[in-house]
Design a protein around this motif. Sequence first.
Motif, PDB file in Angstrom:
ATOM      1  N   SER A 254      49.255   2.865  37.189  1.00 42.58           N
ATOM      2  CA  SER A 254      49.138   1.421  37.020  1.00 42.58           C
ATOM      3  C   SER A 254      47.691   0.965  37.104  1.00 42.58           C
ATOM      4  N   ALA A 255      47.329   0.086  36.200  1.00 46.03           N
ATOM      5  CA  ALA A 255      45.961  -0.420  36.167  1.00 46.03           C
ATOM      6  C   ALA A 255      45.603  -1.122  37.472  1.00 46.03           C
ATOM      7  N   SER A 256      46.615  -1.627  38.190  1.00 49.39           N
ATOM      8  CA  SER A 256      46.321  -2.313  39.443  1.00 49.39           C
ATOM      9  C   SER A 256      46.466  -1.377  40.640  1.00 49.39           C
ATOM     10  N   GLY A 257      46.705  -0.091  40.365  1.00 53.02           N
ATOM     11  CA  GLY A 257      46.990   0.855  41.438  1.00 53.02           C
ATOM     12  C   GLY A 257      45.755   1.353  42.160  1.00 53.02           C
ATOM     13  N   PRO A 258      45.954   2.264  43.085  1.00 59.45           N
ATOM     14  CA  PRO A 258      44.861   2.740  43.939  1.00 59.45           C
ATOM     15  C   PRO A 258      43.765   3.476  43.167  1.00 59.45           C
ATOM     16  N   THR A 259      44.089   4.005  41.973  1.00 56.44           N
ATOM     17  CA  THR A 259      43.058   4.707  41.188  1.00 56.44           C
ATOM     18  C   THR A 259      42.681   3.890  39.945  1.00 56.44           C
ATOM     19  N   LYS A 260      43.077   2.629  39.925  1.00 60.28           N
ATOM     20  CA  LYS A 260      42.829   1.730  38.776  1.00 60.28           C
ATOM     21  C   LYS A 260      43.391   2.305  37.476  1.00 60.28           C
ATOM     22  N   GLY A 261      44.488   3.037  37.614  1.00 62.47           N
ATOM     23  CA  GLY A 261      45.155   3.540  36.418  1.00 62.47           C
ATOM     24  C   GLY A 261      44.699   4.908  35.961  1.00 62.47           C
ATOM     25  N   GLU A 262      43.712   5.478  36.656  1.00 62.68           N
ATOM     26  CA  GLU A 262      43.334   6.843  36.292  1.00 62.68           C
ATOM     27  C   GLU A 262      44.257   7.808  37.022  1.00 62.68           C
ATOM     28  N   ILE A 263      44.660   8.864  36.300  1.00 62.09           N
ATOM     29  CA  ILE A 263      45.541   9.838  36.945  1.00 62.09           C
ATOM     30  C   ILE A 263      44.658  10.782  37.754  1.00 62.09           C
ATOM     31  N   ARG A 264      44.639  10.568  39.044  1.00 61.85           N
ATOM     32  CA  ARG A 264      43.863  11.448  39.934  1.00 61.85           C
ATOM     33  C   ARG A 264      44.773  11.897  41.049  1.00 61.85           C
ATOM     34  N   ARG A 265      44.639  13.174  41.412  1.00 65.39           N
ATOM     35  CA  ARG A 265      45.598  13.646  42.414  1.00 65.39           C
ATOM     36  C   ARG A 265      45.210  13.184  43.813  1.00 65.39           C
ATOM     37  N   PRO A 266      46.198  12.912  44.641  1.00 70.48           N
ATOM     38  CA  PRO A 266      45.936  12.300  45.940  1.00 70.48           C
ATOM     39  C   PRO A 266      45.059  13.150  46.864  1.00 70.48           C
ATOM     40  N   SER A 267      45.144  14.480  46.790  1.00 70.91           N
ATOM     41  CA  SER A 267      44.455  15.297  47.791  1.00 70.91           C
ATOM     42  C   SER A 267      42.944  15.187  47.665  1.00 70.91           C
ATOM     43  N   ASP A 268      42.394  15.335  46.446  1.00 71.32           N
ATOM     44  CA  ASP A 268      40.934  15.374  46.318  1.00 71.32           C
ATOM     45  C   ASP A 268      40.409  14.479  45.204  1.00 71.32           C
ATOM     46  N   GLY A 269      41.289  13.674  44.606  1.00 73.73           N
ATOM     47  CA  GLY A 269      40.829  12.750  43.569  1.00 73.73           C
ATOM     48  C   GLY A 269      40.492  13.397  42.246  1.00 73.73           C
ATOM     49  N   GLN A 270      40.765  14.707  42.118  1.00 75.46           N
ATOM     50  CA  GLN A 270      40.483  15.380  40.841  1.00 75.46           C
ATOM     51  C   GLN A 270      41.502  14.945  39.786  1.00 75.46           C
ATOM     52  N   ILE A 271      41.075  15.035  38.534  1.00 73.74           N
ATOM     53  CA  ILE A 271      42.012  14.761  37.442  1.00 73.74           C
ATOM     54  C   ILE A 271      42.818  16.024  37.183  1.00 73.74           C
TER      55      ILE A 271
END
Lengths: 666, 186, 301
Positions: A363-380
């Motif tokens: 979601s564009a309003s989500g915690p990553t602003k809509g980018e798919i990043r994994r929760p553990s380390d923010g990697q795509i």
Amino acid sequence: MARIGVFICHCGENISATVDCEKVAKVASEFPGVAVSVDYKYMCSDPGQNLVKEAIIEHKLTGVVVSACSPRMHEPTFRNACAEAGLNPFLCEMANIREHCSWVHEKGDATTQKAIDIVRTLVEKVKRNEALAPIYVPISKTAVVIGGGVAGIQAALDIADAGHKVVMVEREPSIGGHMSQLSETFPTLDCSQCILTPRMVDVARHPNITLYTYAEIESVDGSIGNFNVKIRLKSKSLDEKVCTGCGACIQKCPVKKIPSEFEQGLGMRTAIYVPFPQAVPNKPVIDRKNCTYYIKGKCKVCEIVCPTKAIRFDQEDSFVEVQAGALLLATGFDVLKTSAFPEYGYGKYKDVIDGLQFERLASASGPTKGEIRRPSDGQIPKKIVFIACAGSRDPAKGREYCSKICCMYTAKHAMLYKHKVHEGTPYIFYMDIRATGKMYEEFVRRAIEEDEVKYIRGRVSQVYEKNGKLIVRGVDTLLMGQPVEIEADMVVLATAGIANQGSEELAQKLHVSYDKHKFFSEAHPKLKPVETNTAGIFLAGACQSTKDIPETVAAASGAAAKVVGLFSNDMLKRDPLIAIVKKSPPPVYSSCTGCFMCIQVCPYQAIDKEEIKDRNGNIIKTISHINPGLCQGCGTCVAFCKSKSIDILGYNHDQVYAEVSALLNE
Amino acid sequence: MSAHSENSSLSAKLHQATEVKSAKCYQCGKCSAGCPLSTEMEYPPSVIMRMLQTEDLKNDRKILKSQTIWVCVSCEMCLSRCPMEIDIPKVMDFMRQKSIAEGLSNPKSKNIIRFHKAFLDSIKYTGRLHEISLVADYKMRSMHLTQDVMMVPKMLSRGKLPILPEIIKDKKKVSGFFKKSEHTNF
Amino acid sequence: MQKKIGYYPGCSLEGSAREYNESVQTLAKAFDVTLEQVPDWNCCGATAAHNLNKVLSFALPARILANAEKAGMENILVPCAACYNRLSMVQHELGKNESLRNEVNAIIEADLKCNLKILNIIQFIQMFISDFVGDKQQLLFNKKVACYYGCLLVRPNDVLGFDRAEDPQMMDEVMKSLGADTIDWPFKTECCGAGLSVSRTDIVGNLSGRIVKEAADRGAEAIIVACPMCHSNLDMRRPAIEKAIGEKIDIPVIYISQAIDMALGKTQKETGINRHFVPVNIELKKKEAEPQVVIEKTEEK
């Protein structure tokens, strides 16, 4: 002298296949008091009904027994027909020889004899029936809508637009429900919030809608047309009339690390918070469990920074009472916690998430602003494995039913991932693809053919972490059970949709029936899909069973139409099948001895005391009195009345006794 | 129902003997996904379940002639993860006994069967398992005379192979079970 | 305090797994638990019986249960996971199915009550050992270990149910209490190849190889087991394992009872680790006297 007409229906072959209808008609014609007895293939058809009407006129009938299906099916049909022919509708009875006889027995003489016996009992009863007039009660034209998700919003707007008052009760600090958490919606990929938030605002602004958020149903009594609903307004620790929603308190709140419910734990919120920026109402509440002031007794930063002095630390829960003609349940669903599936590692590995969490990531309003990043380390993530049916269709550890929405949202997730991460590879382990809605199958094909989502028909046995990857071990059943092993960066579980927390409690408060999974039950699976078994209480959306958005909205509008239909009359017409306290001439007045046991046992608080006075106003006797507007005709008081002073109209002692005797004294 | 007739399908016989209903399987494949031995099987467990569902005599024979049923070590991973709680280990036990009874056991699996038989025979006469006799007996049956010979001195030196068997007092009773088992069925 | 419990060692503990028996005996002695053997016990029939002969698969374990019941035992310790599984399953099935129980009773000429408490080695340790280790522990098991539960100890979970089926923890708990660092790994309950050891050594090499390699890859210095079949496959089948995975791994395999014995400072002879194929070259650190812990009352958050 009674002149009873008996009408035996074949119901096509439903009855005549096992019951000799002609014989039943012939035998019934010889019952004392029967003026005419005929059989016909379809009594409920027009010619069949005319048969009844003509007989009433021709034979001057004083009573009618239609021997056919259950009264739940066609009693209204035939009572209307009788009324049209000038016979009081309550002088018409149904003898159920289908559900109670032909459907449950083999063909044979005994079956026919049972049909005859059933007819005889009703003939004896109808001889003793009295003409009754329906009773009318006024309707409070306000609907209480419980739940402010898309179902509640749609229903509330529909009812309010029709000109009726609506009170919406939402448990959370904002309306919007699960739909407000979603990224984009299948099969059109339009933005969920873009469709929903304007409707949320409409609710808040509608002159006919009163919105109570952070509120729960405390108690409900009364019945259709006149419910009395008590609502608990949980303390927001804030004076909403004074608060401008400026957000200064939220910015300064020192407790910032509370996992956000709206972000499904992927983002954080403060102790004083609004769940999300587009919340309605856009005014904060204090979460007392996490607020430093409530835990330690000091802080009050929000109070200090509030420019309008709106914070109220000592505010207590308050209550409002609403008189409502109808209730509409739209409490939605929840998702199964996947701790039931330790083999998938949910809860153990940060990068194993559920579908709702993926919605927040996308979601564009989500915690990553809509980018798919994994929760553990923010990697795509380069590879994502989606596991369908995590808990659905699983009697052993989850739920036996199909959650219905997961096939579609999983296809959507894989598609969204591919759209956002072009070099990424989405895999979906599935058992069956259930894409039965409009444009749904096309959507799934698009995911497979255009977005190159790798669908693998089979299950995952285990997910484990190794060297920073999630090793997914599964099987391809289309290749004779060939093992598949994928080194994934993220795993998304399509967890089962389940009944919402507290649904059982609410159902019990409202006397609404629910199924073994704690979803609310509809009154009839086909013909009454938005009604409950309790008159005046309707339901819509995923509180009934998991539903997607189009279905939910359709059900909500359907339920709203039912409410509006109910409100289209000023008075509610009800069958007069209610209890009465028998009266007799002076000097007895009534056999009621005034023990008032009935008052104690009445589940509807319909009984009070009546004083019988002489001309001078002296009290001669105090007896029970039943309020016809409140009585539901359940009969509890009749069973408890020691002096046999209470009768149910239409089912009085004489009538029932005659029925039983007719069976015994053949 | 034809469950009692000799011509009935393997699935029907299975149901009668074990109460396991092959129709419960909806072919999700979870058993095959977790089975540690599925790569050694020509038909992984979910395929066996599917073959049972067809109630086709050709498939029934294929199952009884398969290596699958002998390679399965009853580790029960399948049952523990099956969403429908189908007792596949029980299915495999049934198939093995049926396969022997009908003389269809897979030639490639004969060593596994020989080992099991040698094991049971060892118990038959002494009541307890005597590992040297078991292995010696197995070697005679399988003609794998040199297999594992390298292990023997090592095992002996570590005291892991007692030369003489332990014999229980009531060995007659135990060997009696074997006789009774020949004409009992449950 | 004198404690007494019924004991069913099973055949392999008299032979190829005799060190398991020795270590259990050592452990019981150290904690004053008397192990009373089930009188005139026989083989449980193991895999062979339920593979080939359903009647025997019930009759053989049933006789053991009957003998234990007759001797007035309430609890029996069954250290072998395979025997534990067979005895538990048979007692469970016969307990719930009266007609089957009658048939089996007729064969074994007994009257089974099916009310024994059957304990595996870990349950035994929890009941009789864990709480009393305390000062008896001389050495700290200061190693990284992989606890390997295998199949038969945990499955089927709804009958055995002593630990969770996926990612069980109880052996880990025991090892942690001795000072070990237990690795988190995915193969705790994967199968080692079990009874195929002799007849399909190649398969055992593959399956056990995967397990040994995964434990080694994650830095384990020993694999802890509670089953003689697992032990023999992981320890004695090392050549087949090395052939399957193409590398030499010398990580030792230790019974949980041996691990406790080692921490108690028992000799090689007492623990039986001298009988292993893969040498147990593990030096344990001397346990230092525990420093007095002063718990300060900190202000609640």
